[in-house]
Design a protein around this motif. Structure first.
Motif: not given
Ligand code: HEM
Length: 397
Positions: A105, A108, A111-112
């Protein structure tokens, strides 16, 4: 003569020549303008931090202040055995499993955040990345709704803004009232969440704290609130500062960045070197519980003594060529997370977040540079050494 004023901006930006002079000439330094003693050598600092009987983390109220008026200390401000009971209870809830489970997570989220950053090209990297990453992660660990992040930022900023100043200058009644109001607001917020988790347990830290029990002893409601506030505050600003310092040191040492891009497997050791070389937390205070000697100097009972972790981490007796930034360094016994009883609860989490941040930065960018020659604004608290804004131009890989 050493002239070390920890509130001086130029000193805070580059305290290292003064630290080196202090280690040589004044390893135990009595501040001329404050009732404080500072200690600079690694061995002295380690000895202080490993002896909580002599060196208490519990500070007495300043003269003239009613103890009832002082906010209740968290685990960070308690000594054994009370401290150890709280630490054992939080260890049950804040487990390595919780952290490992969040690793995918974290990538993630990073990266976002980078999707947005690279779309803009030019950003304040603190605003766009180093602040949101730790706060989103800690909110998910604790188990609070992501929408409340902005509120978290306000609370964290308010809680740490002048952290450490009270050691040198007694807090005003007004300041104490502000701290009490802040704790009161956080208590109301976390009380409601804890009540929900008692009825509907989930896999999060609040549930873990509600359920934790060691030898028949559980956290009281107040202890649980103090713990949540401590984790929220201790976990945010520190990790934000570390990630910012990683970027700053790589910009200041382009050879290290080239080396890291060629050998990204060195990321973890580069992070250890930033922790040593640009320690996010520079100082760690204790109170002498009795008259004692440090490096041959007599310290009276109740004297507040500040251990300069940032100086210990540049001590030539421990680190060869300590002023050199070397991401391949093999001696990594730095004290950036403290030492002994109060050793940082979140060190593994902070290391993992920094690794995710650094790997994502390397993987997603071809280059990054500062957009201004102005020195970035310093963190307002003397405890931290880091910046609160970092305008960057980043080029996608
Ligand atoms: C780079 C990031 C971090 C740094 C440099 C850092 C530094 C430190 C230091 C120096 C101490 C020792 C204080 C003392 O001796 O009195 C400490 C304690 C602590 N830290 Fe961290 N910290 C970091 C991240 C975190 C995170 C992410 C969390 C929480 C999730 C956290 C939670 C705590 C707590 C609860 C304590 C008190 C431990 C105790 O009293 O037993 N820290 N930290």
């Amino acid at each position: 003569m050493l002239n070390f004023n920890p509130f001086d901006d130029a000193t805070r930006r580059n305290p290292f020549p003064l630290y080196a002079q202090a280690r040589r000439e004044h390893p135990v330094y009595r501040h001329p303008d404050f009732p404080i003693v500072s200690v600079f050598r690694y061995a002295d600092i380690q000895a202080i931090l490993r002896d909580p009987q002599t060196w208490s983390s519990h500070f007495l109220p300043p003269p003239g202040f009613d103890p009832e008026q002082m906010p209740e200390p968290s685990m960070l401000g308690q000594d054994p055995p009370q401290h150890d009971r709280l630490r054992a209870l939080v260890n049950q809830a804040f487990t390595p499993r919780i952290i490992r489970r969040l690793e995918p997570r974290m990538y993630e989220i990073a990266d976002e955040l980078f999707d947005d950053i690279l779309e803009h090209g030019e950003v304040d990297f603190v605003d766009a990345f180093t602040y949101p990453l730790p706060v989103i992660v800690i909110a998910e660990i604790i188990g609070v709704p992501a929408e409340d992040r902005e509120q978290f930022k306000l609370w964290s900023d308010a809680a740490v803004a002048d952290l450490g100043t009270g050691l040198f200058v007694p807090p005003t009644p007004d300041r104490l009232q502000r701290i009490r109001n802040l704790l009161g607001e956080m208590d109301v917020y976390f009380s409601a969440l804890a009540e929900q988790r008692r009825r509907h347990p989930r896999e999060d830290l609040i549930t873990g704290l509600v359920q934790a029990e060691v030898e028949g002893s559980k956290l009281t409601h107040d202890e649980m609130l103090r713990m949540l506030v401590l984790i929220l505050v201790a976990g945010n600003e520190t990790t934000t500062t570390l990630i910012g310092n990683i970027v700053l040191e790589l910009l200041a040492h382009p050879d290290a960045l080239v080396q890291l891009r060629a050998e990204p497997e060195r990321a973890a050791s580069a992070i250890e070197e930033v922790l040593r070389y640009a320690s996010p937390v520079q100082l760690d205070p204790r109170r002498a519980t009795r008259a004692v000697e440090v490096n041959g100097e007599r310290i009276d009972a109740h004297q507040i003594v500040i251990s300069w972790l940032g100086s210990a981490n540049r001590d030539e007796d421990v680190f060869p060529e300590p002023e050199r930034f070397d991401i391949a360094r093999t001696e990594t016994r730095h004290l950036a997370f403290g030492f002994g009883t109060h050793y940082c609860l979140g060190s593994n989490l902070a290391r993992l977040e920094a690794l995710v941040a650094l790997r994502t930065l390397l993987a997603r960018t071809r280059s990054f540079e500062r957009t201004s020659d102005e020195p970035p604004p310093l963190h307002p608290s003397i405890v931290f050494r880091g910046v609160t804004a970092l305008p960057l131009r980043l080029v996608a890989a």
